[in-house]
Scaffold this active site. Structure first.
Site, mmCIF file in Angstrom:
data_model
loop_
_atom_site.group_PDB
_atom_site.id
_atom_site.type_symbol
_atom_site.label_atom_id
_atom_site.label_comp_id
_atom_site.label_asym_id
_atom_site.label_seq_id
_atom_site.Cartn_x
_atom_site.Cartn_y
_atom_site.Cartn_z
ATOM 1 N N LYS A 52 0.784 -1.290 0.017
ATOM 2 C CA LYS A 52 0.015 0.013 0.109
ATOM 3 C C LYS A 52 0.874 1.272 0.199
ATOM 4 O O LYS A 52 0.669 1.991 -0.764
ATOM 5 C CB LYS A 52 -0.897 0.183 1.294
ATOM 6 C CG LYS A 52 -2.039 -1.161 1.064
ATOM 7 C CD LYS A 52 -2.770 -1.344 2.394
ATOM 8 C CE LYS A 52 -3.726 -2.687 2.053
ATOM 9 N NZ LYS A 52 -4.388 -2.986 3.481
ATOM 10 N N GLN A 96 -4.328 -1.674 9.800
ATOM 11 C CA GLN A 96 -4.200 -2.885 9.171
ATOM 12 C C GLN A 96 -4.659 -4.042 10.129
ATOM 13 O O GLN A 96 -4.045 -4.240 11.499
ATOM 14 C CB GLN A 96 -2.759 -3.575 8.719
ATOM 15 C CG GLN A 96 -2.508 -4.884 8.269
ATOM 16 C CD GLN A 96 -3.260 -4.683 6.701
ATOM 17 O OE1 GLN A 96 -3.108 -3.600 6.016
ATOM 18 N NE2 GLN A 96 -3.828 -5.733 6.231
ATOM 19 N N ASP A 119 -10.726 2.749 4.980
ATOM 20 C CA ASP A 119 -10.932 1.225 4.893
ATOM 21 C C ASP A 119 -12.446 1.007 5.108
ATOM 22 O O ASP A 119 -13.161 -0.006 4.681
ATOM 23 C CB ASP A 119 -10.396 0.609 6.486
ATOM 24 C CG ASP A 119 -9.083 0.058 6.131
ATOM 25 O OD1 ASP A 119 -8.686 -0.259 4.932
ATOM 26 O OD2 ASP A 119 -8.486 -0.046 6.975
#
Ligand code: NAD
Length: 293
Positions: A52, A96, A119
């Site tokens: 990412k 994450q 997200d």
């Protein structure tokens, strides 16, 4: 059979974003800034976050990596999130998953500013998604929608079967496919570990999204002729022939299923790349409009 090529589509998304960032740079304006929080030393999580960050650099986004030991406390994480929420330079916050056992995932996700929740896991954004309102769509389902859109897959009135009901993939993609949008307007069946007669249900599907995390689970005898198959699965399977010592396997028995399909996404080279492209799109959106309403 045509491949739903995540390489091609994610590159198209990135090229478009890169052009827009270039315009900002030429005007000496601030560029989008993604902050990623990574906890512990989980190999897969490290790889995802590194990818990412690399992709941010490729298109000119700024990124910051905030790292913690596996032993991180909830208080430390809360402080880190509050700091990123209050940092005007940070547009998007990526946490994450999975989090270590001592940290309550729901509590931490709920603390992320919904306007920076790229997200799309905050309840405010999942609620918006359910109502078809603008907000941040979780990156993997968003990436799947971008893939369907790019290849102009006809979805209206089709029967879509989603295997897996997780909050990050299965459930949101089932909702997106059912919305009155294009792609969308599917009749959706959401299957999970307690579903009976899964094979019979899959055989009725025009579109199958396999998101259960079991390598090679969807076999050719479960797929009707000309179906569209989207493979979300990513599992590391030991493979001595690879330098890394493992191969990445999808949830679909690609070799035998592909000949039956009209379209199929491969692993690797499919949804995984689209997930990153969708995250970048969400970060761009967060940059342009902190208020998602
Ligand atoms: P999860 O473990 O949270 O959920 C798995 C789901 O599969 C559950 O809802 C469970 O009910 C269902 N399931 C399990 N066994 C089943 C069976 N035999 N029949 C029917 N349903 C069954 O997983 P997740 O986080 O949604 O991830 C699923 C897969 O997708 C994993 O391989 C994961 O690594 C991968 N993934 C890929 C991306 C990407 O970018 N490509 C992103 C997220 C997850």
């Amino acid at each position: 059979m045509e491949i739903l090529d995540g390489r091609v589509v994610s590159q198209a998304v990135k090229d478009d974003l890169k052009k827009q960032v270039l315009l900002l740079q030429q005007q000496n304006k601030k560029v989008p800034h993604l902050a990623a929080i990574l906890i512990g030393n989980n190999g897969a999580s490290e790889t995802y976050v590194a990818s990412k960050i690399k992709n941010c650099a490729e298109i000119g986004f700024k990124s910051t990596l905030v790292r913690f030991e596996e032993s991180v406390s909830e208080v430390e994480l809360i402080q880190a999130i509050e700091k990123l929420n209050n940092d005007k330079d940070v547009d998007g916050i990526l946490l994450q998953l999975p989090l270590p056992a001592q940290v309550r995932e729901e509590k931490i996700i709920n603390l992320i500013d919904p306007a920076k929740d790229v997200d799309g896991f905050h309840p405010q954004n999942t609620g918006r998604l359910m109502q078809g309102l603008p907000g941040y769509i979780p990156a993997t389902p968003y990436g799947i929608m971008l893939l369907l859109e790019y290849y102009k897959i006809e979805t209206a009135g089709k029967h879509a079967v989603v295997i897996g009901r997780s909050n990050i993939v299965g459930r949101p993609i089932s909702i997106l496919l059912s919305l009155n949008t294009n792609p969308g307007n599917c009749t959706v069946t959401l299957c999970h570990s307690r579903t009976k007669n899964l094979k019979d249900i899959c055989l009725q599907a025009d579109i199958i999204v396999a998101a259960l995390g079991k390598p090679g689970f969807l076999t050719a005898d479960m797929v009707k002729e000309n179906a569209v198959v989207i493979d979300v699965g990513i599992t590391r399977v030991a493979d001595a022939s690879k330098k890394s010592g493992f191969a990445i396997m999808g949830d679909v028995d690609f070799t035998n299923v592909a000949p039956r399909c009209s379209f199929i996404s491969p692993v690797p080279g499919g949804v995984g790349l689209m997930t990153i492209a969708a995250l970048l799109k969400n970060t761009w959106k967060a940059y342009g409009k902190k208020d998602t309403s």
